[in-house]
Design an enzyme around this catalytic site. Structure first.
Site, PDB file in Angstrom:
ATOM      1  N   ASP A  70       0.855  -1.206   0.000  1.00 37.85           N
ATOM      2  CA  ASP A  70       0.000   0.000   0.000  1.00 37.85           C
ATOM      3  C   ASP A  70       0.882   1.243   0.000  1.00 37.85           C
ATOM      4  O   ASP A  70       2.032   1.209   0.467  1.00 37.85           O
ATOM      5  CB  ASP A  70      -0.857   0.047   1.274  1.00 37.85           C
ATOM      6  CG  ASP A  70      -2.033  -0.918   1.238  1.00 37.85           C
ATOM      7  OD1 ASP A  70      -2.380  -1.420   0.157  1.00 37.85           O
ATOM      8  OD2 ASP A  70      -2.601  -1.165   2.317  1.00 37.85           O
ATOM      9  N   MET A  71       0.310   2.367  -0.480  1.00 37.89           N
ATOM     10  CA  MET A  71       1.058   3.632  -0.408  1.00 37.89           C
ATOM     11  C   MET A  71       0.504   4.481   0.726  1.00 37.89           C
ATOM     12  O   MET A  71      -0.699   4.663   0.844  1.00 37.89           O
ATOM     13  CB  MET A  71       0.964   4.386  -1.738  1.00 37.89           C
ATOM     14  CG  MET A  71       1.868   5.589  -1.812  1.00 37.89           C
ATOM     15  SD  MET A  71       3.612   5.222  -1.475  1.00 37.89           S
ATOM     16  CE  MET A  71       4.178   4.708  -3.105  1.00 37.89           C
ATOM     17  N   ARG A 111      -1.403  -0.587  -8.553  1.00 37.26           N
ATOM     18  CA  ARG A 111      -2.795  -0.234  -8.209  1.00 37.26           C
ATOM     19  C   ARG A 111      -2.883   1.282  -8.283  1.00 37.26           C
ATOM     20  O   ARG A 111      -2.109   1.983  -7.632  1.00 37.26           O
ATOM     21  CB  ARG A 111      -3.135  -0.685  -6.781  1.00 37.26           C
ATOM     22  CG  ARG A 111      -4.489  -0.108  -6.311  1.00 37.26           C
ATOM     23  CD  ARG A 111      -4.650  -0.113  -4.802  1.00 37.26           C
ATOM     24  NE  ARG A 111      -4.678  -1.434  -4.263  1.00 37.26           N
ATOM     25  CZ  ARG A 111      -4.275  -1.727  -3.024  1.00 37.26           C
ATOM     26  NH1 ARG A 111      -3.800  -0.793  -2.227  1.00 37.26           N
ATOM     27  NH2 ARG A 111      -4.316  -2.964  -2.593  1.00 37.26           N
ATOM     28  N   GLY A 167      -5.768   8.620  -3.797  1.00 37.81           N
ATOM     29  CA  GLY A 167      -4.931   9.037  -2.663  1.00 37.81           C
ATOM     30  C   GLY A 167      -5.795   9.420  -1.478  1.00 37.81           C
ATOM     31  O   GLY A 167      -6.794  10.110  -1.641  1.00 37.81           O
TER      32      GLY A 167
HETATM   33  P1  FAD Z   1     -13.852   9.866  -4.793  1.00 34.88           P
HETATM   34  O1  FAD Z   1     -13.672  10.987  -5.755  1.00 34.88           O
HETATM   35  O2  FAD Z   1     -13.360  10.027  -3.400  1.00 34.88           O
HETATM   36  O3  FAD Z   1     -15.364   9.471  -4.730  1.00 34.88           O
HETATM   37  C1  FAD Z   1     -16.164   9.280  -5.882  1.00 34.88           C
HETATM   38  C2  FAD Z   1     -17.464   8.610  -5.492  1.00 34.88           C
HETATM   39  O4  FAD Z   1     -17.184   7.294  -5.012  1.00 34.88           O
HETATM   40  C3  FAD Z   1     -18.210   9.293  -4.342  1.00 34.88           C
HETATM   41  O5  FAD Z   1     -19.043  10.304  -4.799  1.00 34.88           O
HETATM   42  C4  FAD Z   1     -18.982   8.131  -3.759  1.00 34.88           C
HETATM   43  O6  FAD Z   1     -20.108   7.852  -4.532  1.00 34.88           O
HETATM   44  C5  FAD Z   1     -18.011   6.990  -3.909  1.00 34.88           C
HETATM   45  N1  FAD Z   1     -17.160   6.823  -2.705  1.00 34.88           N
HETATM   46  C6  FAD Z   1     -15.865   7.157  -2.580  1.00 34.88           C
HETATM   47  N2  FAD Z   1     -15.390   6.854  -1.346  1.00 34.88           N
HETATM   48  C7  FAD Z   1     -16.424   6.342  -0.684  1.00 34.88           C
HETATM   49  C8  FAD Z   1     -16.592   5.843   0.633  1.00 34.88           C
HETATM   50  N3  FAD Z   1     -15.590   5.826   1.514  1.00 34.88           N
HETATM   51  N4  FAD Z   1     -17.804   5.397   0.980  1.00 34.88           N
HETATM   52  C9  FAD Z   1     -18.849   5.389   0.109  1.00 34.88           C
HETATM   53  N5  FAD Z   1     -18.741   5.854  -1.163  1.00 34.88           N
HETATM   54  C10 FAD Z   1     -17.560   6.316  -1.554  1.00 34.88           C
HETATM   55  N6  FAD Z   1      -5.292   5.274  -0.861  1.00 34.88           N
HETATM   56  C11 FAD Z   1      -3.989   5.460  -0.583  1.00 34.88           C
HETATM   57  O7  FAD Z   1      -3.566   6.606  -0.343  1.00 34.88           O
HETATM   58  N7  FAD Z   1      -3.115   4.395  -0.575  1.00 34.88           N
HETATM   59  C12 FAD Z   1      -3.520   3.131  -0.869  1.00 34.88           C
HETATM   60  O8  FAD Z   1      -2.699   2.203  -0.862  1.00 34.88           O
HETATM   61  C13 FAD Z   1      -4.886   2.922  -1.180  1.00 34.88           C
HETATM   62  N8  FAD Z   1      -5.358   1.693  -1.490  1.00 34.88           N
HETATM   63  C14 FAD Z   1      -6.651   1.560  -1.914  1.00 34.88           C
HETATM   64  C15 FAD Z   1      -7.110   0.305  -2.341  1.00 34.88           C
HETATM   65  C16 FAD Z   1      -8.375   0.164  -2.851  1.00 34.88           C
HETATM   66  C17 FAD Z   1      -8.827  -1.163  -3.345  1.00 34.88           C
HETATM   67  C18 FAD Z   1      -9.246   1.313  -2.936  1.00 34.88           C
HETATM   68  C19 FAD Z   1     -10.616   1.206  -3.531  1.00 34.88           C
HETATM   69  C20 FAD Z   1      -8.825   2.519  -2.467  1.00 34.88           C
HETATM   70  C21 FAD Z   1      -7.535   2.665  -1.943  1.00 34.88           C
HETATM   71  N9  FAD Z   1      -7.094   3.889  -1.458  1.00 34.88           N
HETATM   72  C22 FAD Z   1      -5.763   4.045  -1.147  1.00 34.88           C
HETATM   73  C23 FAD Z   1      -8.056   4.996  -1.191  1.00 34.88           C
HETATM   74  C24 FAD Z   1      -8.158   5.936  -2.359  1.00 34.88           C
HETATM   75  O9  FAD Z   1      -6.963   6.655  -2.502  1.00 34.88           O
HETATM   76  C25 FAD Z   1      -9.304   6.938  -2.143  1.00 34.88           C
HETATM   77  O10 FAD Z   1      -9.100   7.658  -0.965  1.00 34.88           O
HETATM   78  C26 FAD Z   1     -10.678   6.291  -2.075  1.00 34.88           C
HETATM   79  O11 FAD Z   1     -10.781   5.182  -2.917  1.00 34.88           O
HETATM   80  C27 FAD Z   1     -11.754   7.310  -2.478  1.00 34.88           C
HETATM   81  O12 FAD Z   1     -11.554   7.744  -3.797  1.00 34.88           O
HETATM   82  P2  FAD Z   1     -12.454   7.282  -5.045  1.00 34.88           P
HETATM   83  O13 FAD Z   1     -11.559   6.969  -6.168  1.00 34.88           O
HETATM   84  O14 FAD Z   1     -13.331   6.177  -4.633  1.00 34.88           O
HETATM   85  O15 FAD Z   1     -13.247   8.565  -5.496  1.00 34.88           O
END
Ligand code: FAD
Length: 308
Positions: free
Chosen positions: A132-133, A185, A189
């Protein structure tokens, strides 16, 4: 603003200690965390596998403060890898370097993670460790680690990195990872980063996500697109279709308990989906970051607390 507040709360040790020990805390975190034991993670994985999706299992924890805690974390991961083999799970593992002691003793962290990657590489079928980052103080060290692990004999294809689209440096990091065929992946962020190094506006982060997504899908390496954003997903699907990129040459990834409707509809339409399943006693920082991502999550939790 809300996101910043929850990221700050995620770093509060007093609240963390209280929440992780309380029965109420366990109940409300259950929506996003599979439980506290390996058996809980195995059960959740089996049910997600049955629904046609693969899994990445994460033992929650970060920033351990002594070598014994780091060794204990690594041992748990060895047990998870054993459980994956024993129960024939369609799963890999995700881990954080600060959970493996990066802040305590870098050489120890290196030894522990090398042991896990070697174990994954020896599994039948071949296993995989996703590093993970974390926040930007760790970006370069984490990438150095992954490059080094991937270069070790026998490890190719068994260890991968995470790129965060909000970081301005990511495009150049992606190029370096791809030059060595390292699986990535891509996510947006999850930490609070200064404007000097990170895009601040959602439109800018999204635009960079799409730009990097296209580079990854064209690379010929198997990557993961981690997002719940229907717009990002639509753009990836359109790009894959127009470029004739096979649906089994990459996967979408989402977090356990989030957008389960979207997870299922992607699988139904023939796209690959991996669910990130976190479990463990140290769930508080992870949980708080998830609440900050969407106000509705905080309301959901508040409603559950009122029901108690
Ligand atoms: P966003 O722009 O945040 O959200 C878009 C839409 O998605 C929202 O309007 C909503 O409908 C839905 N949504 C988003 N988040 C949620 C939530 N929590 N609950 C309900 N609905 C939501 N980040 C890191 O910094 N390091 C990592 O190693 C890392 N690993 C990850 C691994 C996976 C499999 C995933 C899915 C995420 C990971 N993340 C990690 C988190 C990522 O960086 C984001 O903070 C997180 O995924 C929210 O961004 P989004 O792309 O879903 O879009």
């Amino acid at each position: 603003m809300l996101r910043t507040l929850f990221v700050r709360l995620s770093e509060n040790q007093t609240l963390r200690g209280f929440a992780e020990r309380s029965a109420l805390g366990h109940r409300v975190s259950g929506r996003f965390v599979a439980g506290t034991e390996i058996a809980d993670a195995v059960r959740a994985t089996q049910s997600v596998n049955k629904a046609g999706m693969s899994v990445s299992i994460d033992n929650l924890g970060e920033n351990v403060t002594n070598p014994d805690e780091a060794r204990h974390s690594a041992q748990l991961y060895q047990q998870i890898l054993d459980a994956i083999v024993a129960s024939q799970l369609n799963a890999n593992v995700s881990l954080k370097l600060t959970h493996m002691g990066l802040d305590v003793d870098e050489q120890l962290a290196r030894d522990l993670v090398s042991g896990l990657v070697a174990r994954a590489a020896a599994m039948q079928p071949r296993g995989f460790v996703r590093v993970d980052m974390e926040g930007s103080p760790y970006t370069q060290r984490t990438l150095d680690f992954v490059h080094e692990l991937h270069r070790a004999p026998g490890n190719q294809g068994s260890v991968g990195a995470v790129m965060q689209a909000y970081l301005k440096r990511s495009e150049s990091d992606v190029e370096k990872l791809l030059a060595e065929g390292i699986r990535i992946r891509l996510c947006k962020g999850a930490y609070k980063e200064p404007a000097s190094i990170a895009f601040e506006k959602k439109e800018e982060v999204d635009a960079n996500y799409v730009k990097l997504m296209k580079i990854l899908l064209k690379s010929g390496v198997y990557h993961g697109l981690a997002t719940h954003d229907a717009n990002m997903i639509r753009q990836a699907q359109a790009f894959a279709t127009s470029e004739k990129i096979a649906r089994d040459s990459f996967e979408f990834q989402m977090l356990y308990g989030i957008r389960r409707d979207l997870q299922q509809s992607l699988v139904k339409d023939g796209w690959r989906m991996r669910v990130y399943i976190p479990f463990g006693t140290e769930w508080y920082p992870y949980f708080m970051r998830r609440l900050g991502e969407r106000p509705a999550n905080a309301l959901f939790v508040a409603r559950n607390m009122l029901r108690s």
